[in-house]
Design a protein around this motif. Structure first.
Motif, mmCIF file in Angstrom:
data_model
loop_
_atom_site.group_PDB
_atom_site.id
_atom_site.type_symbol
_atom_site.label_atom_id
_atom_site.label_comp_id
_atom_site.label_asym_id
_atom_site.label_seq_id
_atom_site.Cartn_x
_atom_site.Cartn_y
_atom_site.Cartn_z
ATOM 1 N N UNK A 1 0.820 -1.207 0.000
ATOM 2 C CA UNK A 1 0.000 0.000 0.000
ATOM 3 C C UNK A 1 0.857 1.262 0.000
ATOM 4 N N UNK A 2 0.272 2.304 -0.513
ATOM 5 C CA UNK A 2 0.938 3.601 -0.583
ATOM 6 C C UNK A 2 1.084 4.194 0.809
ATOM 7 N N UNK A 3 2.247 4.824 1.050
ATOM 8 C CA UNK A 3 2.490 5.505 2.316
ATOM 9 C C UNK A 3 2.691 6.997 2.091
ATOM 10 N N UNK A 4 3.620 7.336 1.194
ATOM 11 C CA UNK A 4 3.932 8.743 0.972
ATOM 12 C C UNK A 4 4.638 8.897 -0.367
ATOM 13 N N UNK A 5 4.592 10.113 -0.900
ATOM 14 C CA UNK A 5 5.265 10.401 -2.161
ATOM 15 C C UNK A 5 5.764 11.839 -2.145
ATOM 16 N N UNK A 6 6.775 12.067 -2.943
ATOM 17 C CA UNK A 6 7.286 13.423 -3.124
ATOM 18 C C UNK A 6 7.442 13.657 -4.616
ATOM 19 N N UNK A 7 6.957 14.796 -5.054
ATOM 20 C CA UNK A 7 7.025 15.145 -6.475
ATOM 21 C C UNK A 7 7.219 16.651 -6.550
ATOM 22 N N UNK A 8 8.422 17.038 -6.973
ATOM 23 C CA UNK A 8 8.759 18.449 -6.956
ATOM 24 C C UNK A 8 8.743 18.960 -5.528
ATOM 25 N N UNK A 9 8.033 20.036 -5.318
ATOM 26 C CA UNK A 9 7.949 20.630 -3.983
ATOM 27 C C UNK A 9 6.792 20.072 -3.162
ATOM 28 N N UNK A 10 6.087 19.119 -3.739
ATOM 29 C CA UNK A 10 4.885 18.612 -3.083
ATOM 30 C C UNK A 10 5.112 17.248 -2.461
ATOM 31 N N UNK A 11 4.510 17.053 -1.305
ATOM 32 C CA UNK A 11 4.508 15.747 -0.659
ATOM 33 C C UNK A 11 3.074 15.293 -0.448
ATOM 34 N N UNK A 12 2.893 13.995 -0.462
ATOM 35 C CA UNK A 12 1.564 13.416 -0.336
ATOM 36 C C UNK A 12 1.651 12.260 0.657
ATOM 37 N N UNK A 13 0.589 12.084 1.431
ATOM 38 C CA UNK A 13 0.603 11.049 2.451
ATOM 39 C C UNK A 13 -0.714 10.279 2.468
ATOM 40 N N UNK A 14 -0.610 9.015 2.807
ATOM 41 C CA UNK A 14 -1.805 8.237 3.075
ATOM 42 C C UNK A 14 -2.461 8.795 4.337
ATOM 43 N N UNK A 15 -3.762 8.719 4.402
ATOM 44 C CA UNK A 15 -4.478 9.251 5.573
ATOM 45 C C UNK A 15 -3.990 8.608 6.873
ATOM 46 N N UNK A 16 -3.615 7.351 6.789
ATOM 47 C CA UNK A 16 -3.223 6.610 7.992
ATOM 48 C C UNK A 16 -1.917 7.108 8.609
ATOM 49 N N UNK A 17 -1.111 7.838 7.827
ATOM 50 C CA UNK A 17 0.181 8.299 8.355
ATOM 51 C C UNK A 17 0.291 9.816 8.399
ATOM 52 N N UNK A 18 -0.698 10.491 7.873
ATOM 53 C CA UNK A 18 -0.661 11.953 7.813
ATOM 54 C C UNK A 18 -0.515 12.529 9.218
ATOM 55 N N UNK B 1 1.576 -0.005 11.779
ATOM 56 C CA UNK B 1 2.597 0.472 10.844
ATOM 57 C C UNK B 1 3.607 -0.625 10.495
ATOM 58 N N UNK B 2 3.480 -1.759 11.122
ATOM 59 C CA UNK B 2 4.384 -2.876 10.873
ATOM 60 C C UNK B 2 4.306 -3.354 9.434
ATOM 61 N N UNK B 3 5.458 -3.614 8.848
ATOM 62 C CA UNK B 3 5.507 -4.126 7.488
ATOM 63 C C UNK B 3 6.871 -3.929 6.875
ATOM 64 N N UNK B 4 6.989 -4.375 5.646
ATOM 65 C CA UNK B 4 8.204 -4.118 4.875
ATOM 66 C C UNK B 4 7.977 -2.826 4.103
ATOM 67 N N UNK B 5 8.894 -1.910 4.255
ATOM 68 C CA UNK B 5 8.779 -0.603 3.616
ATOM 69 C C UNK B 5 9.676 -0.563 2.387
ATOM 70 N N UNK B 6 9.091 -0.149 1.284
ATOM 71 C CA UNK B 6 9.789 -0.099 0.008
ATOM 72 C C UNK B 6 9.877 1.339 -0.493
ATOM 73 N N UNK B 7 11.042 1.658 -1.009
ATOM 74 C CA UNK B 7 11.254 2.933 -1.668
ATOM 75 C C UNK B 7 11.072 2.712 -3.170
ATOM 76 N N UNK B 8 10.504 3.696 -3.851
ATOM 77 C CA UNK B 8 10.284 3.575 -5.291
ATOM 78 C C UNK B 8 10.516 4.927 -5.949
#
Length: 123
Positions: free
Chosen positions: A46-63, A88-95
């Protein structure tokens, strides 16, 4: 080609903090969008967070608890995780990818993936 290597995972107690790192090699990705995803046992990634340019985005569960940042000089992105919960337990992947569209929360937008780092939060 970009190679991503995550680090910083571990076993912590609820309420603790961790900072995950994702170091890139192969070519500079200082302006590439990037994302963090996680996968709990028996569940889909599942999605956790993203960064694109100056913007960051978060899943509601981690905001409000997680912060995505990057250090272009080090070709590294970070995920600061505070007030950790057992869920929050899980394997965290960077993409990452040279370009992602508006569906920054979709795994299909990302070309490059790390091998993952385990985060375990005990109650």
């Amino acid at each position: 080609q970009v190679q991503l290597v995550e680090s910083g995972g571990g076993l912590v107690q609820a309420g603790d903090s961790l900072r995950l790192s994702c170091a890139a090699s192969g070519r500079t990705f200082s302006n590439y969008p990037a994302g963090w995803f996680r996968q709990a046992p028996g569940k889909e990634r599942e999605f956790v967070a993203a960064i694109r340019g100056a913007n960051t985005y978060y899943a509601d569960s981690v905001k409000g608890r997680f912060t995505f940042s990057r250090d272009n000089a080090k070709n590294t992105v970070y995920l600061q995780m505070n007030s950790l919960k057992p869920e929050d337990t899980g394997v965290y992947y960077c993409a990452s990818s040279a370009y992602i569209g508006r569906d920054y929360f979709s795994m299909g937008e990302y070309v490059y993936w790390g091998q993952g780092t385990q985060v375990t939060v005990s109650s």
